[in-house]
Design an enzyme around this catalytic site. Structure first.
Site, short mmCIF file in Angstrom:
data_model
loop_
_atom_site.label_atom_id
_atom_site.label_comp_id
_atom_site.label_asym_id
_atom_site.label_seq_id
_atom_site.Cartn_x
_atom_site.Cartn_y
_atom_site.Cartn_z
CG HIS A 164 -0.23 0.03 2.54
ND1 HIS A 164 0.36 1.16 3.06
CD2 HIS A 164 -0.04 -0.95 3.47
CE1 HIS A 164 0.87 0.89 4.25
NE2 HIS A 164 0.65 -0.40 4.51
CB CYS A 169 2.00 -3.36 5.21
SG CYS A 169 0.44 -3.91 5.93
#
Length: 414
Positions: free
Chosen positions: A322, A340
């Site tokens: 992301h 992440c």
């Protein structure tokens, strides 16, 4: 069977007679019993199922016997409303045929018996009967839904009831029909008693078509459980897209059909929150996600509550690729995330537009744990092919080269 060519000769001879007219009489075909149409052999064969009566128990074997003097059974076909042929055996004398598999429940069978008398003249009898429906049905939910996917997308089958024995599992596998163009080698894997995953030996070929359907409707799974119908699905596979993140080099390499088309500086999980190594499959994409640490068990000084854009999900526990504008200064240099893979907003937007569900996302050189095969997304590709085959009730214990392509196209033996 050895009598089939004679039946074909009947067709050929009748055509010859029609085309040659009187000239055909010189061959003596009028005296050949095979030149006649099959006579009604209804009084010369017996079938142990009532025709047009009450539905019969599908557990009861089907049996056909010859009762006329000199009558031989040459062929028997029993086909249900789904086009499935019931397996059976004919005795060497041609006096008896019996089924060698269970009939399906809740369906209609058409039985055609071919015979010949002492002169070799062909006879035939056809009858129909219904089987009683099952009171207990195994519902099968196939996935993913029909659509476009990447080369890493596994197929899934979720069962409404547990199936535990090897024999019952083999019936289920045979009834879950996978077809692809071009054809590939593949196998089912029993994740647990109610869940199966299917994948090829290697990724699906780019631009291939994959279909999955259940042929289990009415099929006996166990003594008290029969299969139910389910909706088939079809997948259109796109380009071979692989996003490979090197956590030690802080870099993501984006490949399409083997060609590197982008290299992106990234940051991955910091110590204590290291990103999982291994192959993952894109589960979905969301333009905006509110990420909160307390939803994944992170609290105290490490807790966070952030608006996140261009989020591509790869695990159910919350691992994404992301946009992370707050860590741009670390991207390409160090790992500072909570697991992440973060990149600039511009790079994340590009990644978001070029990645699709089912594409492959692989992480290497992380100090974190390995991606689990099941339970947290699709980690299926982290299982070696030899070990994957051991998860199949049909292939376990067989050589790796056994039935390379057709084994991937399992057919129900009913």
């Amino acid at each position: 069977m050895k009598h089939s060519p004679r039946l074909w000769t009947v067709v050929s001879s009748s055509v010859l007679v029609a085309s040659l007219g009187a000239g055909a009489t010189a061959c003596g075909s009028g005296d050949n019993p095979l030149s006649a149409r099959p006579y009604d052999a209804g009084d010369q064969v017996a079938i142990n199922q009532p025709s047009g009566g009450r539905p019969v128990d599908p557990k009861r074997p089907l049996e056909v016997t010859a009762k006329g003097h000199g009558t031989r059974i040459t062929d028997v076909t029993a086909v249900d409303t789904h086009g499935r042929r019931l397996a059976g055996e004919l005795s060497a004398k041609g006096d008896r045929w019996h089924s060698t598999a269970s009939m399906a429940a809740g369906t209609r069978y058409t039985v055609t018996v071919s015979t010949e008398n002492q002169r070799g003249a062909p006879g035939q009898r056809t009858m129909t009967f219904d089987t009683t429906p099952s009171k207990s049905l195994l519902q099968v939910k196939l996935g993913p839904p029909t659509g476009k996917y990447g080369v890493g997308q596994p197929l899934t089958a979720e069962l409404s009831e547990p199936v535990k024995t090897k024999a019952a599992r083999a019936v289920v596998e045979r009834g879950l029909v996978v077809e692809s163009s071009p054809g590939v080698e593949g196998a089912w894997y029993w994740v647990d008693d109610k869940t199966l995953h299917y994948r090829p030996k290697d990724y699906w070929p780019a631009h291939s078509t994959v279909s999955l359907r259940s042929n289990l409707e009415g099929v006996r799974i166990t003594d008290n459980l029969n299969g139910a119908g389910s909706k088939p699905l079809k997948l259109e596979i796109g380009d071979r897209v692989e996003a490979i993140t090197d956590a030690a080099a802080h870099s993501l390499t984006f490949k399409r059909n083997g060609e590197v088309i982008n290299t992106i500086p990234v940051t991955t999980g910091k110590p204590g929150f290291s990103t999982r190594n291994g192959v993952k499959v894109v589960l979905g994409k969301q333009y905006f996600v509110r990420m909160r640490g307390d939803t994944v068990g992170i609290s105290g000084s490490e807790n966070y509550d952030l608006p996140v854009y261009y989020a591509t999900r790869v695990t159910w526990s919350g691992e994404y690729v992301h946009a992370a504008p707050w860590s741009v200064g670390s991207q390409g240099y160090e790992n500072v995330s909570h697991g992440c893979t973060g990149m600039s907003t511009g790079n994340a937007a590009w990644f978001f537009e070029n990645i699709t569900e089912g594409d492959v996302v692989k992480v290497i050189n992380s100090i974190g744990e390995d991606m689990t095969p099941f339970g947290n997304g699709f980690g299926d590709w982290n299982v070696d092919w030899k070990d994957w085959r051991q998860g199949s009730a049909l292939l376990k214990g067989t050589p790796v080269h056994h039935n390379p392509v057709e084994q991937a196209r399992l057919r129900p033996q009913v």
